[in-house]
Design a protein around this motif. Structure first.
Motif, PDB file in Angstrom:
ATOM      1  N   LEU A 186      77.524  10.325 101.399  1.00 50.19           N
ATOM      2  CA  LEU A 186      76.651  10.402 100.222  1.00 50.19           C
ATOM      3  C   LEU A 186      75.576  11.463 100.413  1.00 50.19           C
ATOM      4  CD1 LEU A 186      75.639   9.327  97.488  1.00 50.19           C
ATOM      5  CD2 LEU A 186      74.325   7.598  98.773  1.00 50.19           C
ATOM      6  N   MET A 187      74.986  11.520 101.563  1.00 48.90           N
ATOM      7  CA  MET A 187      73.953  12.522 101.834  1.00 48.90           C
ATOM      8  C   MET A 187      74.520  13.929 101.708  1.00 48.90           C
ATOM      9  SD  MET A 187      72.161  10.628 105.089  1.00 48.90           S
ATOM     10  CE  MET A 187      70.391  10.775 104.987  1.00 48.90           C
ATOM     11  N   ARG A 188      75.696  14.129 102.308  1.00 50.55           N
ATOM     12  CA  ARG A 188      76.266  15.472 102.324  1.00 50.55           C
ATOM     13  C   ARG A 188      76.634  15.955 100.920  1.00 50.55           C
ATOM     14  NH1 ARG A 188      74.777  19.094 104.864  1.00 50.55           N
ATOM     15  NH2 ARG A 188      74.360  19.623 102.710  1.00 50.55           N
ATOM     16  N   ARG A 189      77.147  15.057 100.078  1.00 46.91           N
ATOM     17  CA  ARG A 189      77.535  15.508  98.743  1.00 46.91           C
ATOM     18  C   ARG A 189      76.354  15.570  97.764  1.00 46.91           C
ATOM     19  NH1 ARG A 189      80.210  10.299  98.792  1.00 46.91           N
ATOM     20  NH2 ARG A 189      79.251   8.844  97.304  1.00 46.91           N
ATOM     21  N   THR A 190      75.205  14.992  98.163  1.00 47.23           N
ATOM     22  CA  THR A 190      74.051  14.994  97.267  1.00 47.23           C
ATOM     23  C   THR A 190      73.196  16.236  97.435  1.00 47.23           C
ATOM     24  OG1 THR A 190      73.984  12.574  97.264  1.00 47.23           O
ATOM     25  CG2 THR A 190      71.986  13.707  96.571  1.00 47.23           C
ATOM     26  N   VAL A 191      73.003  16.686  98.664  1.00 50.58           N
ATOM     27  CA  VAL A 191      72.129  17.836  98.892  1.00 50.58           C
ATOM     28  C   VAL A 191      72.940  19.121  99.034  1.00 50.58           C
ATOM     29  CG1 VAL A 191      70.304  16.458  99.941  1.00 50.58           C
ATOM     30  CG2 VAL A 191      72.090  17.432 101.395  1.00 50.58           C
ATOM     31  N   SER A 192      72.259  20.239  98.851  1.00 47.71           N
ATOM     32  CA  SER A 192      72.896  21.552  98.958  1.00 47.71           C
ATOM     33  C   SER A 192      73.269  21.857 100.408  1.00 47.71           C
ATOM     34  CB  SER A 192      71.947  22.633  98.444  1.00 47.71           C
ATOM     35  OG  SER A 192      71.583  22.383  97.107  1.00 47.71           O
ATOM     36  N   PRO A 193      74.184  22.806 100.610  1.00 46.69           N
ATOM     37  CA  PRO A 193      74.628  23.106 101.976  1.00 46.69           C
ATOM     38  C   PRO A 193      73.514  23.519 102.931  1.00 46.69           C
ATOM     39  CG  PRO A 193      76.156  24.032 100.380  1.00 46.69           C
ATOM     40  CD  PRO A 193      74.986  23.513  99.595  1.00 46.69           C
ATOM     41  N   HIS A 194      72.418  24.093 102.407  1.00 48.12           N
ATOM     42  CA  HIS A 194      71.363  24.547 103.320  1.00 48.12           C
ATOM     43  C   HIS A 194      70.487  23.407 103.820  1.00 48.12           C
ATOM     44  CE1 HIS A 194      69.157  24.535  99.451  1.00 48.12           C
ATOM     45  NE2 HIS A 194      68.105  24.269 100.195  1.00 48.12           N
ATOM     46  N   VAL A 195      70.625  22.221 103.243  1.00 50.87           N
ATOM     47  CA  VAL A 195      69.915  21.043 103.738  1.00 50.87           C
ATOM     48  C   VAL A 195      70.850  20.295 104.681  1.00 50.87           C
ATOM     49  CG1 VAL A 195      68.759  18.895 103.137  1.00 50.87           C
ATOM     50  CG2 VAL A 195      68.569  20.877 101.616  1.00 50.87           C
ATOM     51  N   HIS A 196      70.380  20.024 105.880  1.00 46.49           N
ATOM     52  CA  HIS A 196      71.209  19.380 106.890  1.00 46.49           C
ATOM     53  C   HIS A 196      71.072  17.859 106.836  1.00 46.49           C
ATOM     54  CE1 HIS A 196      72.395  23.084 109.000  1.00 46.49           C
ATOM     55  NE2 HIS A 196      71.216  23.524 108.613  1.00 46.49           N
ATOM     56  N   VAL A 197      72.017  17.183 107.487  1.00 46.24           N
ATOM     57  CA  VAL A 197      72.059  15.722 107.519  1.00 46.24           C
ATOM     58  C   VAL A 197      71.933  15.264 108.966  1.00 46.24           C
ATOM     59  CG1 VAL A 197      73.484  13.689 107.092  1.00 46.24           C
ATOM     60  CG2 VAL A 197      73.470  15.571 105.431  1.00 46.24           C
ATOM     61  N   LYS A 198      70.992  14.335 109.204  1.00 46.74           N
ATOM     62  CA  LYS A 198      70.824  13.758 110.535  1.00 46.74           C
ATOM     63  C   LYS A 198      71.176  12.281 110.494  1.00 46.74           C
ATOM     64  CE  LYS A 198      67.505  12.828 114.249  1.00 46.74           C
ATOM     65  NZ  LYS A 198      66.171  13.118 114.819  1.00 46.74           N
ATOM     66  N   ALA A 199      72.029  11.857 111.415  1.00 45.87           N
ATOM     67  CA  ALA A 199      72.414  10.457 111.561  1.00 45.87           C
ATOM     68  C   ALA A 199      71.636   9.851 112.720  1.00 45.87           C
ATOM     69  CB  ALA A 199      73.911  10.341 111.834  1.00 45.87           C
ATOM     70  N   ALA A 200      71.027   8.697 112.472  1.00 42.87           N
ATOM     71  CA  ALA A 200      70.291   7.991 113.517  1.00 42.87           C
ATOM     72  C   ALA A 200      70.447   6.497 113.304  1.00 42.87           C
ATOM     73  CB  ALA A 200      68.815   8.379 113.496  1.00 42.87           C
ATOM     74  N   GLY A 201      70.512   5.778 114.412  1.00 44.44           N
ATOM     75  CA  GLY A 201      70.685   4.337 114.345  1.00 44.44           C
ATOM     76  C   GLY A 201      72.130   3.954 114.583  1.00 44.44           C
ATOM     77  N   GLY A 202      72.460   3.585 115.808  1.00 39.98           N
ATOM     78  CA  GLY A 202      73.806   3.122 116.131  1.00 39.98           C
ATOM     79  C   GLY A 202      74.771   4.171 116.625  1.00 39.98           C
ATOM     80  N   VAL A 203      74.334   5.420 116.744  1.00 44.00           N
ATOM     81  CA  VAL A 203      75.235   6.477 117.232  1.00 44.00           C
ATOM     82  C   VAL A 203      75.169   6.485 118.755  1.00 44.00           C
ATOM     83  CG1 VAL A 203      75.867   8.907 117.086  1.00 44.00           C
ATOM     84  CG2 VAL A 203      74.767   7.793 115.131  1.00 44.00           C
ATOM     85  N   ARG A 204      76.034   5.701 119.365  1.00 41.28           N
ATOM     86  CA  ARG A 204      75.968   5.513 120.816  1.00 41.28           C
ATOM     87  C   ARG A 204      77.248   5.900 121.530  1.00 41.28           C
ATOM     88  NH1 ARG A 204      73.510   0.710 118.828  1.00 41.28           N
ATOM     89  NH2 ARG A 204      71.257   0.999 118.787  1.00 41.28           N
ATOM     90  N   THR A 205      78.223   6.410 120.789  1.00 42.31           N
ATOM     91  CA  THR A 205      79.476   6.821 121.419  1.00 42.31           C
ATOM     92  C   THR A 205      79.874   8.201 120.929  1.00 42.31           C
ATOM     93  OG1 THR A 205      80.913   5.924 119.684  1.00 42.31           O
ATOM     94  CG2 THR A 205      80.248   4.410 121.458  1.00 42.31           C
ATOM     95  N   LEU A 206      80.683   8.861 121.737  1.00 48.31           N
ATOM     96  CA  LEU A 206      81.207  10.159 121.344  1.00 48.31           C
ATOM     97  C   LEU A 206      82.055  10.046 120.083  1.00 48.31           C
ATOM     98  CD1 LEU A 206      81.767  13.166 121.905  1.00 48.31           C
ATOM     99  CD2 LEU A 206      83.645  12.426 123.392  1.00 48.31           C
ATOM    100  N   ASP A 207      82.852   8.996 119.979  1.00 46.74           N
ATOM    101  CA  ASP A 207      83.719   8.839 118.808  1.00 46.74           C
ATOM    102  C   ASP A 207      82.900   8.710 117.528  1.00 46.74           C
ATOM    103  OD1 ASP A 207      86.287   8.757 120.219  1.00 46.74           O
ATOM    104  OD2 ASP A 207      85.512   6.896 121.061  1.00 46.74           O
ATOM    105  N   ALA A 208      81.800   7.952 117.580  1.00 49.22           N
ATOM    106  CA  ALA A 208      80.944   7.822 116.405  1.00 49.22           C
ATOM    107  C   ALA A 208      80.326   9.159 116.031  1.00 49.22           C
ATOM    108  CB  ALA A 208      79.858   6.780 116.658  1.00 49.22           C
TER     109      ALA A 208
END
Length: 251
Positions: A186-208
């Motif tokens: 949802l974040m990626r399709r809502t903002v323009s390409p020049h705005v980046h997306v950061k994921a935080a909370g629960g990203v504890r594995t390489l696969d994630a």
């Protein structure tokens, strides 16, 4: 409440180099109980693995700048963290002080209640004020998606872009939920390409990390930095995967 790790199948696509993966990670040192010695050890981890940045508590910015000068690791910190309920003036003051101490990246928490209440203009104006106070430094806007519906999220993401933020970010890591695949998409399709997306909370594995990167996240807040990057090195060399023993709160 601890944020559960993101459960994903083992990644079967191309693997990045360890250097490429490290530059996707903001090594998080935000848990309230961390001692100065524990912060120093975390800064050493960030320097050893050459992460994109560390994200430290405001009181630790000066020490982080001193420790990491010349390392290639940026020093980031948080504003209005973790609840977002400070006044705009307080967030602006905090941003200016932290920039003066050498912070290169600012992760600010929006006024979550205002967004939930429909006052998008307030949220946009507050983000814009922090962006101005940051004087060209990278500003990442934390939405705490666990408390928002999709309409509120999308309105907030658009407001962040209009206000000049560089990133939209999923969560603090201290709410009941963290990053999800649906939110990253949802974040990626809502903002323009020049705005980046950061994921935080629960990203504890390489696969994630790799799955959320596929969906559009380019930066990750993580405490399990060593686990993630050592796992990647192991897969590239054929070694056995490592066990994730990272803490379960604060990213």
């Amino acid at each position: 409440m601890p944020v559960a790790s993101i459960a994903t199948p083992r990644w079967d696509g191309p693997l990045p180099t360890p250097e490429e993966a490290a530059k996707m990670i903001d090594h998080s040192l935000l848990r309230p109980e961390l001692t100065p010695a524990e912060v120093a050890a975390g800064l050493e981890t960030a320097s050893e693995y050459r992460t994109a940045s560390v994200c430290v508590r405001p009181a630790d910015v000066a020490a982080a700048v001193s420790a990491l000068t010349g390392s290639g690791v940026a020093v980031g910190t948080v504003v209005g963290f973790p609840h977002g309920g400070a006044t705009t003036a307080a967030k602006v003051f905090e941003t200016a002080e932290l920039v003066g101490l050498g912070a290169q990246e600012i992760d600010m928490v929006i006024d979550i209640g205002r967004l939930r209440g429909g006052d998008v203009a307030y949220v946009q104006d507050e983000i814009a004020a922090v962006v101005r106070a940051a004087e060209g430094r990278t500003v990442k806007v934390i939405f705490e998606n666990a408390y928002l519906d999709d309409e509120q999220k999308a309105a907030g993401y658009r407001a962040a872009e209009a206000a000049g933020a560089a990133f939209v970010k999923t969560s603090t890591g201290f709410a009941p939920g963290g990053a999800t695949a649906a939110d990253i998409a949802l974040m990626r399709r809502t903002v323009s390409p020049h705005v980046h997306v950061k994921a935080a909370g629960g990203v504890r594995t390489l696969d994630a990390l790799l799955e959320l990167h596929r969906l559009g996240a380019t930066r990750f807040g993580a405490t399990a930095t060593a686990t993630i990057l050592d796992d990647l090195r192991g897969r590239l060399t054929g070694a056995a995967p490592l066990t994730d023993d990272a803490p379960t709160t604060g990213y």
